[in-house]
Write a protein that holds these residues in place. Structure first.
Motif, PDB file in Angstrom:
ATOM      1  N   PHE A   7      21.303  -0.078   8.928  1.00 35.32           N
ATOM      2  CA  PHE A   7      21.778  -0.464   7.933  1.00 35.32           C
ATOM      3  C   PHE A   7      23.025  -0.162   7.306  1.00 35.32           C
ATOM      4  O   PHE A   7      23.463   0.934   7.550  1.00 35.32           O
ATOM      5  CB  PHE A   7      20.738  -0.211   6.898  1.00 35.32           C
ATOM      6  N   THR A   8      23.745  -1.174   6.528  1.00 42.88           N
ATOM      7  CA  THR A   8      25.007  -0.807   5.855  1.00 42.88           C
ATOM      8  C   THR A   8      24.884  -1.247   4.507  1.00 42.88           C
ATOM      9  O   THR A   8      24.707  -2.341   4.266  1.00 42.88           O
ATOM     10  CB  THR A   8      26.203  -1.160   6.672  1.00 42.88           C
ATOM     11  N   ILE A   9      25.359  -0.288   3.312  1.00 39.73           N
ATOM     12  CA  ILE A   9      25.464  -0.703   2.100  1.00 39.73           C
ATOM     13  C   ILE A   9      26.854  -0.962   1.852  1.00 39.73           C
ATOM     14  O   ILE A   9      27.909  -0.217   2.234  1.00 39.73           O
ATOM     15  CB  ILE A   9      24.849   0.270   1.128  1.00 39.73           C
ATOM     16  N   SER A  10      27.054  -1.902   0.987  1.00 39.86           N
ATOM     17  CA  SER A  10      28.606  -2.191   0.565  1.00 39.86           C
ATOM     18  C   SER A  10      28.632  -2.956  -0.797  1.00 39.86           C
ATOM     19  O   SER A  10      27.783  -3.148  -1.160  1.00 39.86           O
ATOM     20  CB  SER A  10      29.198  -2.957   1.688  1.00 39.86           C
ATOM     21  N   ARG A  11      29.838  -2.946  -1.379  1.00 40.46           N
ATOM     22  CA  ARG A  11      29.821  -3.659  -2.631  1.00 40.46           C
ATOM     23  C   ARG A  11      30.955  -4.497  -3.021  1.00 40.46           C
ATOM     24  O   ARG A  11      31.885  -4.371  -1.902  1.00 40.46           O
ATOM     25  CB  ARG A  11      29.818  -2.438  -3.832  1.00 40.46           C
ATOM     26  N   ASP A  12      31.158  -5.419  -3.714  1.00 40.47           N
ATOM     27  CA  ASP A  12      32.089  -6.108  -4.168  1.00 40.47           C
ATOM     28  C   ASP A  12      32.103  -5.867  -5.740  1.00 40.47           C
ATOM     29  O   ASP A  12      31.715  -6.543  -6.409  1.00 40.47           O
ATOM     30  CB  ASP A  12      32.305  -7.567  -3.914  1.00 40.47           C
ATOM     31  N   ILE A  13      33.032  -5.013  -6.278  1.00 42.17           N
ATOM     32  CA  ILE A  13      33.185  -4.483  -7.499  1.00 42.17           C
ATOM     33  C   ILE A  13      33.556  -5.505  -8.361  1.00 42.17           C
ATOM     34  O   ILE A  13      33.195  -5.763  -9.414  1.00 42.17           O
ATOM     35  CB  ILE A  13      34.224  -3.401  -7.672  1.00 42.17           C
ATOM     36  N   ALA A  14      34.701  -6.458  -7.783  1.00 44.51           N
ATOM     37  CA  ALA A  14      34.974  -7.550  -8.667  1.00 44.51           C
ATOM     38  C   ALA A  14      33.928  -8.591  -8.862  1.00 44.51           C
ATOM     39  O   ALA A  14      33.713  -9.292 -10.071  1.00 44.51           O
ATOM     40  CB  ALA A  14      36.035  -8.240  -7.952  1.00 44.51           C
ATOM     41  N   LYS A  15      32.817  -8.692  -8.053  1.00 40.99           N
ATOM     42  CA  LYS A  15      31.767  -9.600  -8.203  1.00 40.99           C
ATOM     43  C   LYS A  15      30.301  -8.977  -8.757  1.00 40.99           C
ATOM     44  O   LYS A  15      29.505  -9.631  -9.000  1.00 40.99           O
ATOM     45  CB  LYS A  15      31.582 -10.244  -7.022  1.00 40.99           C
ATOM     46  N   ASN A  16      30.616  -7.454  -9.199  1.00 39.80           N
ATOM     47  CA  ASN A  16      29.353  -6.815  -9.413  1.00 39.80           C
ATOM     48  C   ASN A  16      28.093  -7.198  -8.515  1.00 39.80           C
ATOM     49  O   ASN A  16      27.104  -7.090  -9.082  1.00 39.80           O
ATOM     50  CB  ASN A  16      28.987  -7.328 -10.749  1.00 39.80           C
ATOM     51  N   THR A  17      28.524  -6.987  -7.196  1.00 38.64           N
ATOM     52  CA  THR A  17      27.643  -7.247  -6.259  1.00 38.64           C
ATOM     53  C   THR A  17      27.321  -6.067  -5.344  1.00 38.64           C
ATOM     54  O   THR A  17      28.525  -5.552  -4.868  1.00 38.64           O
ATOM     55  CB  THR A  17      27.819  -8.522  -5.370  1.00 38.64           C
ATOM     56  N   VAL A  18      26.184  -5.783  -4.800  1.00 37.07           N
ATOM     57  CA  VAL A  18      26.016  -4.921  -3.861  1.00 37.07           C
ATOM     58  C   VAL A  18      25.176  -5.520  -2.581  1.00 37.07           C
ATOM     59  O   VAL A  18      24.458  -6.625  -2.915  1.00 37.07           O
ATOM     60  CB  VAL A  18      25.188  -3.523  -4.207  1.00 37.07           C
ATOM     61  N   TYR A  19      25.667  -5.152  -1.585  1.00 31.16           N
ATOM     62  CA  TYR A  19      24.889  -5.849   0.015  1.00 31.16           C
ATOM     63  C   TYR A  19      24.156  -4.763   0.569  1.00 31.16           C
ATOM     64  O   TYR A  19      24.444  -3.649   0.527  1.00 31.16           O
ATOM     65  CB  TYR A  19      26.128  -6.438   0.557  1.00 31.16           C
ATOM     66  N   LEU A  20      23.276  -5.336   1.297  1.00 26.23           N
ATOM     67  CA  LEU A  20      22.699  -4.354   2.368  1.00 26.23           C
ATOM     68  C   LEU A  20      22.525  -5.158   3.692  1.00 26.23           C
ATOM     69  O   LEU A  20      21.799  -6.127   3.729  1.00 26.23           O
ATOM     70  CB  LEU A  20      21.174  -4.160   2.131  1.00 26.23           C
ATOM     71  N   GLN A  21      23.345  -4.817   4.677  1.00 25.55           N
ATOM     72  CA  GLN A  21      23.424  -5.548   5.931  1.00 25.55           C
ATOM     73  C   GLN A  21      22.238  -4.830   6.810  1.00 25.55           C
ATOM     74  O   GLN A  21      22.523  -3.620   7.135  1.00 25.55           O
ATOM     75  CB  GLN A  21      24.661  -5.436   6.555  1.00 25.55           C
ATOM     76  N   SER A  52      30.773   6.951  -2.004  1.00 27.78           N
ATOM     77  CA  SER A  52      29.665   7.581  -1.028  1.00 27.78           C
ATOM     78  C   SER A  52      28.567   7.215  -0.660  1.00 27.78           C
ATOM     79  O   SER A  52      27.882   6.449  -1.733  1.00 27.78           O
ATOM     80  CB  SER A  52      29.412   9.181  -1.644  1.00 27.78           C
ATOM     81  N   THR A  53      27.827   7.154   0.316  1.00 30.08           N
ATOM     82  CA  THR A  53      26.641   6.519   0.774  1.00 30.08           C
ATOM     83  C   THR A  53      25.709   7.434   1.294  1.00 30.08           C
ATOM     84  O   THR A  53      26.051   8.267   1.894  1.00 30.08           O
ATOM     85  CB  THR A  53      27.147   5.584   1.950  1.00 30.08           C
ATOM     86  N   MET A  54      24.559   7.122   1.080  1.00 32.00           N
ATOM     87  CA  MET A  54      23.411   7.790   1.867  1.00 32.00           C
ATOM     88  C   MET A  54      22.386   6.837   2.381  1.00 32.00           C
ATOM     89  O   MET A  54      22.377   5.752   1.874  1.00 32.00           O
ATOM     90  CB  MET A  54      22.659   8.720   0.746  1.00 32.00           C
ATOM     91  N   TYR A  55      21.723   7.045   3.401  1.00 31.66           N
ATOM     92  CA  TYR A  55      20.906   6.257   4.073  1.00 31.66           C
ATOM     93  C   TYR A  55      19.379   7.004   4.332  1.00 31.66           C
ATOM     94  O   TYR A  55      19.720   8.323   4.695  1.00 31.66           O
ATOM     95  CB  TYR A  55      21.283   5.745   5.390  1.00 31.66           C
ATOM     96  N   LYS A  56      18.466   6.336   4.092  1.00 34.67           N
ATOM     97  CA  LYS A  56      17.275   6.905   4.732  1.00 34.67           C
ATOM     98  C   LYS A  56      17.337   7.069   6.254  1.00 34.67           C
ATOM     99  O   LYS A  56      17.920   6.339   6.888  1.00 34.67           O
ATOM    100  CB  LYS A  56      15.894   5.872   4.207  1.00 34.67           C
ATOM    101  N   ASP A  57      16.675   8.168   6.759  1.00 35.19           N
ATOM    102  CA  ASP A  57      16.864   8.407   7.996  1.00 35.19           C
ATOM    103  C   ASP A  57      16.626   7.405   9.043  1.00 35.19           C
ATOM    104  O   ASP A  57      17.210   7.179  10.233  1.00 35.19           O
ATOM    105  CB  ASP A  57      16.096   9.620   8.628  1.00 35.19           C
ATOM    106  N   GLY A  74       0.669  -1.182  -0.023  1.00 35.61           N
ATOM    107  CA  GLY A  74      -0.167  -0.074  -0.029  1.00 35.61           C
ATOM    108  C   GLY A  74       0.860   1.340   0.167  1.00 35.61           C
ATOM    109  O   GLY A  74       0.279   2.477   0.052  1.00 35.61           O
ATOM    110  N   LYS A  75       2.008   1.195   0.105  1.00 35.75           N
ATOM    111  CA  LYS A  75       3.059   2.283   0.156  1.00 35.75           C
ATOM    112  C   LYS A  75       3.965   2.488  -1.254  1.00 35.75           C
ATOM    113  O   LYS A  75       4.089   1.621  -1.894  1.00 35.75           O
ATOM    114  CB  LYS A  75       3.880   2.443   1.253  1.00 35.75           C
ATOM    115  N   GLN A  76       4.258   3.638  -1.786  1.00 30.14           N
ATOM    116  CA  GLN A  76       5.237   3.922  -2.713  1.00 30.14           C
ATOM    117  C   GLN A  76       6.549   3.078  -2.652  1.00 30.14           C
ATOM    118  O   GLN A  76       6.946   3.112  -1.413  1.00 30.14           O
ATOM    119  CB  GLN A  76       5.211   5.212  -3.026  1.00 30.14           C
ATOM    120  N   ARG A  77       7.082   2.862  -3.573  1.00 32.42           N
ATOM    121  CA  ARG A  77       8.885   2.419  -3.309  1.00 32.42           C
ATOM    122  C   ARG A  77       9.658   3.617  -2.850  1.00 32.42           C
ATOM    123  O   ARG A  77       9.323   4.725  -3.526  1.00 32.42           O
ATOM    124  CB  ARG A  77       9.276   1.851  -4.943  1.00 32.42           C
ATOM    125  N   GLU A  78      10.416   3.298  -1.985  1.00 31.74           N
ATOM    126  CA  GLU A  78      11.350   4.316  -1.346  1.00 31.74           C
ATOM    127  C   GLU A  78      12.721   4.108  -1.451  1.00 31.74           C
ATOM    128  O   GLU A  78      12.966   2.708  -1.431  1.00 31.74           O
ATOM    129  CB  GLU A  78      10.771   4.546  -0.213  1.00 31.74           C
TER     130      GLU A  78
END
Length: 121
Positions: A67-81, A56-61, A42-46
């Motif tokens: 939460f922590t966003i990170s990446r493995d460039i060699a694997k073309n992968t992004v994570y969200l802990q 550089s990182t940004m987070y919803k308040d 029932g809500k919009q995507r945010e």
């Protein structure tokens, strides 16, 4: 063509943790921004978090410090802990990558299929 595959969603109790992964494959020359969005019923995507090519990182308040966003460039992968999860975090989570397929074409948005995260109280 670029494909994104997400994994890591599931059911967890309040205060628990999950780690989402999103791996890109296909004709990728480079990846610019990486981001995680979510959409609750029932809500919009945010936008939840974003990681730029320069790191550089940004987070919803409401997720800052949890939460922590990170990446493995060699694997073309992004994570969200995601730690200290709350019922309000319940949603379908989508990854989005801005990727170039050649050096001279502009980046195009690619979306994952979504993964359900459910936090029980």
């Amino acid at each position: 063509q670029v494909q994104l595959v997400e994994s890591g969603g599931g059911l967890v109790q309040t205060g628990g943790s999950l780690r989402l992964s999103c791996t890109a494959s296909g004709s990728i020359f480079s990846i610019d921004n990486m981001a995680w969005y979510r959409q609750a019923p029932g809500k919009q995507r945010e936008l939840v978090s974003r990681l730029t090519r320069r790191g550089s990182t940004m987070y919803k308040d409401s997720v800052k410090g949890r939460f922590t966003i990170s990446r493995d460039i060699a694997k073309n992968t992004v994570y969200l802990q995601m730690n200290t999860l709350e019922p309000e975090d319940t949603a379908v989570y989508y990854c989005k990558l801005d990727a170039r397929t050649t050096a001279w074409t502009p980046p195009i948005e690619y979306w994952g299929q979504g993964t359900q995260v459910t936090v029980s109280s």
